[in-house]
Write a protein that holds these residues in place. Sequence first.
Motif, PDB file in Angstrom:
ATOM      1  N   PRO A 131     -39.172  12.039  17.822  1.00 15.49           N
ATOM      2  CA  PRO A 131     -39.015  12.494  19.203  1.00 15.49           C
ATOM      3  C   PRO A 131     -39.937  11.745  20.168  1.00 15.49           C
ATOM      4  O   PRO A 131     -39.649  11.639  21.357  1.00 15.49           O
ATOM      5  CB  PRO A 131     -39.377  13.979  19.132  1.00 15.49           C
ATOM      6  CG  PRO A 131     -39.147  14.362  17.702  1.00 15.49           C
ATOM      7  CD  PRO A 131     -39.503  13.139  16.910  1.00 15.49           C
ATOM      8  N   LYS A 132     -41.063  11.214  19.634  1.00 24.12           N
ATOM      9  CA  LYS A 132     -41.987  10.444  20.469  1.00 24.12           C
ATOM     10  C   LYS A 132     -41.493   9.024  20.689  1.00 24.12           C
ATOM     11  O   LYS A 132     -42.100   8.258  21.440  1.00 24.12           O
ATOM     12  CB  LYS A 132     -43.377  10.421  19.827  1.00 24.12           C
ATOM     13  CG  LYS A 132     -44.032  11.781  19.710  1.00 24.12           C
ATOM     14  CD  LYS A 132     -45.441  11.687  19.169  1.00 24.12           C
ATOM     15  CE  LYS A 132     -45.458  11.157  17.739  1.00 24.12           C
ATOM     16  NZ  LYS A 132     -46.832  11.132  17.175  1.00 24.12           N
ATOM     17  N   GLU A 133     -40.426   8.659  19.982  1.00 35.01           N
ATOM     18  CA  GLU A 133     -39.791   7.350  20.111  1.00 35.01           C
ATOM     19  C   GLU A 133     -40.751   6.222  19.730  1.00 35.01           C
ATOM     20  O   GLU A 133     -40.838   5.191  20.416  1.00 35.01           O
ATOM     21  CB  GLU A 133     -39.238   7.154  21.530  1.00 35.01           C
ATOM     22  CG  GLU A 133     -38.199   8.215  21.899  1.00 35.01           C
ATOM     23  CD  GLU A 133     -37.558   7.981  23.253  1.00 35.01           C
ATOM     24  OE1 GLU A 133     -37.897   6.961  23.898  1.00 35.01           O
ATOM     25  OE2 GLU A 133     -36.727   8.808  23.663  1.00 35.01           O
ATOM     26  N   ASP A 134     -41.452   6.425  18.604  1.00 39.28           N
ATOM     27  CA  ASP A 134     -42.289   5.356  18.068  1.00 39.28           C
ATOM     28  C   ASP A 134     -41.860   5.056  16.637  1.00 39.28           C
ATOM     29  O   ASP A 134     -40.795   5.506  16.196  1.00 39.28           O
ATOM     30  CB  ASP A 134     -43.776   5.730  18.141  1.00 39.28           C
ATOM     31  CG  ASP A 134     -44.093   7.020  17.393  1.00 39.28           C
ATOM     32  OD1 ASP A 134     -43.235   7.479  16.603  1.00 39.28           O
ATOM     33  OD2 ASP A 134     -45.185   7.569  17.587  1.00 39.28           O
ATOM     34  N   MET A 135     -42.667   4.302  15.895  1.00 40.18           N
ATOM     35  CA  MET A 135     -42.301   3.884  14.543  1.00 40.18           C
ATOM     36  C   MET A 135     -43.184   4.531  13.472  1.00 40.18           C
ATOM     37  O   MET A 135     -43.180   4.119  12.318  1.00 40.18           O
ATOM     38  CB  MET A 135     -42.405   2.359  14.428  1.00 40.18           C
ATOM     39  CG  MET A 135     -41.496   1.589  15.367  1.00 40.18           C
ATOM     40  SD  MET A 135     -39.727   1.789  14.990  1.00 40.18           S
ATOM     41  CE  MET A 135     -39.578   0.745  13.539  1.00 40.18           C
ATOM     42  N   VAL A 136     -43.926   5.563  13.865  1.00 40.33           N
ATOM     43  CA  VAL A 136     -44.852   6.210  12.932  1.00 40.33           C
ATOM     44  C   VAL A 136     -44.610   7.718  12.941  1.00 40.33           C
ATOM     45  O   VAL A 136     -44.545   8.337  14.009  1.00 40.33           O
ATOM     46  CB  VAL A 136     -46.324   5.921  13.311  1.00 40.33           C
ATOM     47  CG1 VAL A 136     -47.267   6.619  12.340  1.00 40.33           C
ATOM     48  CG2 VAL A 136     -46.585   4.428  13.326  1.00 40.33           C
ATOM     49  N   GLY A 137     -44.477   8.293  11.740  1.00 39.50           N
ATOM     50  CA  GLY A 137     -44.268   9.724  11.631  1.00 39.50           C
ATOM     51  C   GLY A 137     -45.305  10.385  10.747  1.00 39.50           C
ATOM     52  O   GLY A 137     -46.278   9.749  10.302  1.00 39.50           O
ATOM     53  N   MET A 138     -45.123  11.677  10.452  1.00 37.97           N
ATOM     54  CA  MET A 138     -46.067  12.419   9.611  1.00 37.97           C
ATOM     55  C   MET A 138     -46.164  11.816   8.219  1.00 37.97           C
ATOM     56  O   MET A 138     -47.231  11.790   7.608  1.00 37.97           O
ATOM     57  CB  MET A 138     -45.647  13.884   9.522  1.00 37.97           C
ATOM     58  CG  MET A 138     -45.812  14.661  10.804  1.00 37.97           C
ATOM     59  SD  MET A 138     -45.490  16.438  10.573  1.00 37.97           S
ATOM     60  CE  MET A 138     -43.754  16.404  10.105  1.00 37.97           C
ATOM     61  N   VAL A 139     -45.037  11.328   7.699  1.00 38.55           N
ATOM     62  CA  VAL A 139     -45.041  10.713   6.368  1.00 38.55           C
ATOM     63  C   VAL A 139     -45.991   9.528   6.329  1.00 38.55           C
ATOM     64  O   VAL A 139     -46.767   9.363   5.370  1.00 38.55           O
ATOM     65  CB  VAL A 139     -43.619  10.261   5.975  1.00 38.55           C
ATOM     66  CG1 VAL A 139     -43.651   9.367   4.738  1.00 38.55           C
ATOM     67  CG2 VAL A 139     -42.736  11.473   5.725  1.00 38.55           C
TER      68      VAL A 139
END
Length: 306
Positions: A207-215
């Motif tokens: 949703p933040k429209e980036d390439m990094v998530g919680m994983v």
Amino acid sequence: MQAVQHFQLAGVDLNLLVVFDALMSEQHLTRAAEKIGLSQPATSNALARLRKLFKDDLFIKTSRGITPTPRAFDLTEPIRQALEQIQFVVSSQPEFNPATSDRTFRIGMDDYTEIVFLPKLFQTIEELAPHIKIQIRSSNWQKAPKLLDANEIDLAIGYCPQYQTWHQRQILYEERFVCVTNAKQFKKRKAITLDEYITASHLLVSPKEDMVGMVDEILQEHNLQRTVALSVPNFLIVPFVLCNTDLIATLPTQIVQTFVEVWKLHALPLPFEMLGFSVDLLWHTKSDRDPAHRWLQNLIAQLCPE
């Protein structure tokens, strides 16, 4: 029927009657102030206005507090009955019949809750309350409290970790994450190894429209890194992409269940520990006495996965 004349009420603050009732009950200025949530100066000011209104001292100061005058005793029961009547009128609500109601409910949802809740919610409403209408407003954990305060939604469904004291929150269920893919090498597998997970190409919903998530944050804690080949801002495009690629996505279980049933994708447990999140129901306290609102709350809770 002729209306009752209220010529004397125009300049009367009915809250003064609440103060009178508290003073009569407690017969102590400080305790009465605490009972009704006023400061002692404000309560003293209200007593002065009561004396002017009824043209009587009403309460005389003593060493142990205050004692009522005969006039105060005469006023006690009529004022108490009046307050009870007012409270009854204000708090009473008309009955709600979902079968005949044509009310429009405004519900805040993000794309996760739209996919998981909306089809079965509207199907059930069509069966139980065919005249009720549903308006979905785009929402998330940041927007939902503001939309409630602005009276732009009746309630919100989703992850709602931050809210105010005048909001009510009910946890509907706890969500967790799994893998989902259409890659042939995993079609008949019941598990995926950590090495296979890391070396695969991944689809990220951000949703933040980036390439990094919680994983990625979890993997980084163990000096590991995966390859995010594609990042999208919502869940709606995910099954279309997965059906035509070998990408792996890490998604909430309830969404994956829908994708597996409709799109014949394959789900696998994660090869590492990852915290999930709660799916919540959030509403404004002012709706607590609304029977229609309670009906909708209960209906949503009944539709939640176990």
